[in-house]
Motif scaffolding. Structure first.
Motif, PDB file in Angstrom:
ATOM      1  N   UNK A   5     -48.638  21.444   1.105  1.00  0.00           N
ATOM      2  CA  UNK A   5     -48.728  22.168   2.375  1.00  0.00           C
ATOM      3  C   UNK A   5     -47.479  22.997   2.696  1.00  0.00           C
ATOM      4  N   UNK A  52     -56.573  20.515  -1.570  1.00  0.00           N
ATOM      5  CA  UNK A  52     -57.398  21.154  -0.532  1.00  0.00           C
ATOM      6  C   UNK A  52     -57.232  22.672  -0.607  1.00  0.00           C
ATOM      7  N   UNK A  89     -53.355  21.191  14.525  1.00  0.00           N
ATOM      8  CA  UNK A  89     -53.043  22.533  15.045  1.00  0.00           C
ATOM      9  C   UNK A  89     -54.269  23.440  15.037  1.00  0.00           C
ATOM     10  N   UNK A  90     -55.070  23.302  13.974  1.00  0.00           N
ATOM     11  CA  UNK A  90     -56.295  24.096  13.874  1.00  0.00           C
ATOM     12  C   UNK A  90     -57.238  23.740  15.034  1.00  0.00           C
ATOM     13  N   UNK A  97     -64.521  22.598   7.433  1.00  0.00           N
ATOM     14  CA  UNK A  97     -63.178  22.365   6.895  1.00  0.00           C
ATOM     15  C   UNK A  97     -62.856  20.874   6.878  1.00  0.00           C
ATOM     16  N   UNK A 107     -49.492  15.759   6.275  1.00  0.00           N
ATOM     17  CA  UNK A 107     -49.305  17.212   6.446  1.00  0.00           C
ATOM     18  C   UNK A 107     -50.649  17.921   6.601  1.00  0.00           C
ATOM     19  N   UNK A 108     -51.635  17.469   5.842  1.00  0.00           N
ATOM     20  CA  UNK A 108     -52.971  18.075   5.957  1.00  0.00           C
ATOM     21  C   UNK A 108     -53.536  17.822   7.361  1.00  0.00           C
ATOM     22  N   UNK A 157     -51.889  17.100  10.097  1.00  0.00           N
ATOM     23  CA  UNK A 157     -51.132  17.855  11.108  1.00  0.00           C
ATOM     24  C   UNK A 157     -51.655  19.285  11.183  1.00  0.00           C
ATOM     25  N   UNK A 158     -52.031  19.817  10.016  1.00  0.00           N
ATOM     26  CA  UNK A 158     -52.653  21.144   9.980  1.00  0.00           C
ATOM     27  C   UNK A 158     -53.964  21.142  10.750  1.00  0.00           C
ATOM     28  N   UNK A 159     -54.766  20.091  10.561  1.00  0.00           N
ATOM     29  CA  UNK A 159     -56.042  19.990  11.284  1.00  0.00           C
ATOM     30  C   UNK A 159     -55.812  19.910  12.791  1.00  0.00           C
ATOM     31  N   UNK A 215     -61.915  18.889   3.486  1.00  0.00           N
ATOM     32  CA  UNK A 215     -60.561  18.341   3.304  1.00  0.00           C
ATOM     33  C   UNK A 215     -60.560  16.813   3.244  1.00  0.00           C
ATOM     34  N   UNK A 273     -54.859  25.259   7.803  1.00  0.00           N
ATOM     35  CA  UNK A 273     -53.700  24.423   8.159  1.00  0.00           C
ATOM     36  C   UNK A 273     -52.648  25.351   8.751  1.00  0.00           C
ATOM     37  N   UNK A 274     -52.788  25.673  10.047  1.00  0.00           N
ATOM     38  CA  UNK A 274     -51.889  26.679  10.640  1.00  0.00           C
ATOM     39  C   UNK A 274     -50.418  26.265  10.627  1.00  0.00           C
ATOM     40  N   UNK A 275     -50.127  25.025  10.222  1.00  0.00           N
ATOM     41  CA  UNK A 275     -48.715  24.624  10.082  1.00  0.00           C
ATOM     42  C   UNK A 275     -48.088  25.249   8.831  1.00  0.00           C
TER      43      UNK A 275
END
Ligand SMILES: [Cu+2]
Lengths: 106, 174
Positions: free
Chosen positions: A34, A57, B164-165, B65, B157-158, B160-162, B69, A95-97
């Motif tokens: 990521x 992913x 924010x999404x 998604x 990390x994945x 955390x992305x979700x 994932x 994953x906007x991070x």
């Protein structure tokens, strides 16, 4: 029976293709765990950016200004030929991070 | 509105941690593997419900998604436990998570249209927050096998992305 002119024509084409690619560079950017590496990259118009996704992913390389949106399936590579100059912030839609910058010089 | 969402998130977080704390000692690797896998299965089920119910393009894309994932991460987890010859072990945290998720699924099942979309996405924000918090403060520090720890860190990390999404989708639904 192959026409006689086809071979020289193909050779000429291959030569032209080669001389074009000799000027343009390929910039490789890796997405792993990521993270986007390098998070800041520079390139020129005509260069090709190759994003290598090493994760399990899918990711995307999506320009915030809407110029491009490249899909990057797991363990696959996506490419983009740069056509417009500018400093472009991009991120992953899934994953906007994941955020990075691409500086495209004329 | 903000307060409702925040308190839902806090409730979810404290449920997770109190369940884990109830066991006293830190969870073992077989328990951690079970909790992480269960957390993924729960989100896949929630996404499948959303795919059946929503008419919003954005909510649908988000749910797709999540399925993709979480299935990918869970497949990796299964491959890893097989390789390590670890047998995931059911535990109070997994049971509490599953019970809460079943209740939530029933609750969301009664909603329709925009009300469903909002409730689903708000819960996705809260749920990912809770899971991320549990991973960060309990599961990752407790994991002893380095490969398991590694997978949990990537998972964090994945997710955390979700999170924010989901926050983005929630903002767009307003
Ligand atoms: Cu991504």
């Amino acid at each position: 029976m192959t026409p006689r002119w086809i071979l020289p024509a193909l050779t000429a084409l291959a030569f032209v293709a080669q001389s074009i690619s000799a000027h343009a560079a390929t910039i490789q950017i890796t997405m792993e765990n990521l993270a986007v590496l390098p998070p800041e990259a520079s390139a020129k118009i005509g260069d090709t950016v190759e994003w290598i996704n090493k994760d399990i992913v899918a990711h995307t390389a999506t320009a915030r200004n809407g110029d491009w949106d490249v899909m990057l399936p797991p363990n696959k590579t996506g490419t983009l030929v740069l056509k417009k100059a500018g400093t472009v912030d991009y991120y992953c839609r899934f994953h906007p991070n994941m955020k990075a910058v691409l500086k495209i010089e004329p | 509105m903000m307060f409702v969402r925040l308190s839902a998130a806090i409730a979810a977080v404290s449920l997770l941690s109190s369940a884990a704390l109830a066991q006293g000692a830190k969870p073992t690797d077989p328990q951690i593997a079970h909790i992480a896998y269960t957390a993924g299965v729960i989100d896949i089920k929630a996404a499948k419900q959303a795919l059946n119910k929503t008419r919003s393009k954005e909510v649908k894309a988000f749910a797709q998604d999540m399925v993709r994932d979480h299935e990918a991460v869970n497949k990796q987890a299964l491959d890893l436990v097989k390789k390590l010859k670890v047998k995931p072990e059911d535990n109070d945290t997994s049971r509490t998570l599953s019970k809460n998720a079943a209740d939530k699924l029933a609750e969301l099942g009664k909603l329709k249209g925009a009300a469903f979309d909002k409730a689903y996405i708000d819960n996705e924000v809260a749920y990912h927050k809770a899971v991320d918090n549990a991973l960060e403060t309990q599961l990752i520090p407790s994991a002893s096998n380095p490969e398991l720890k590694n997978l949990l860190q990537t998972g964090l990390k994945i997710f955390q992305g979700h999170e924010q999404h989901a926050e983005q989708v929630a903002a767009n639904l307003k």
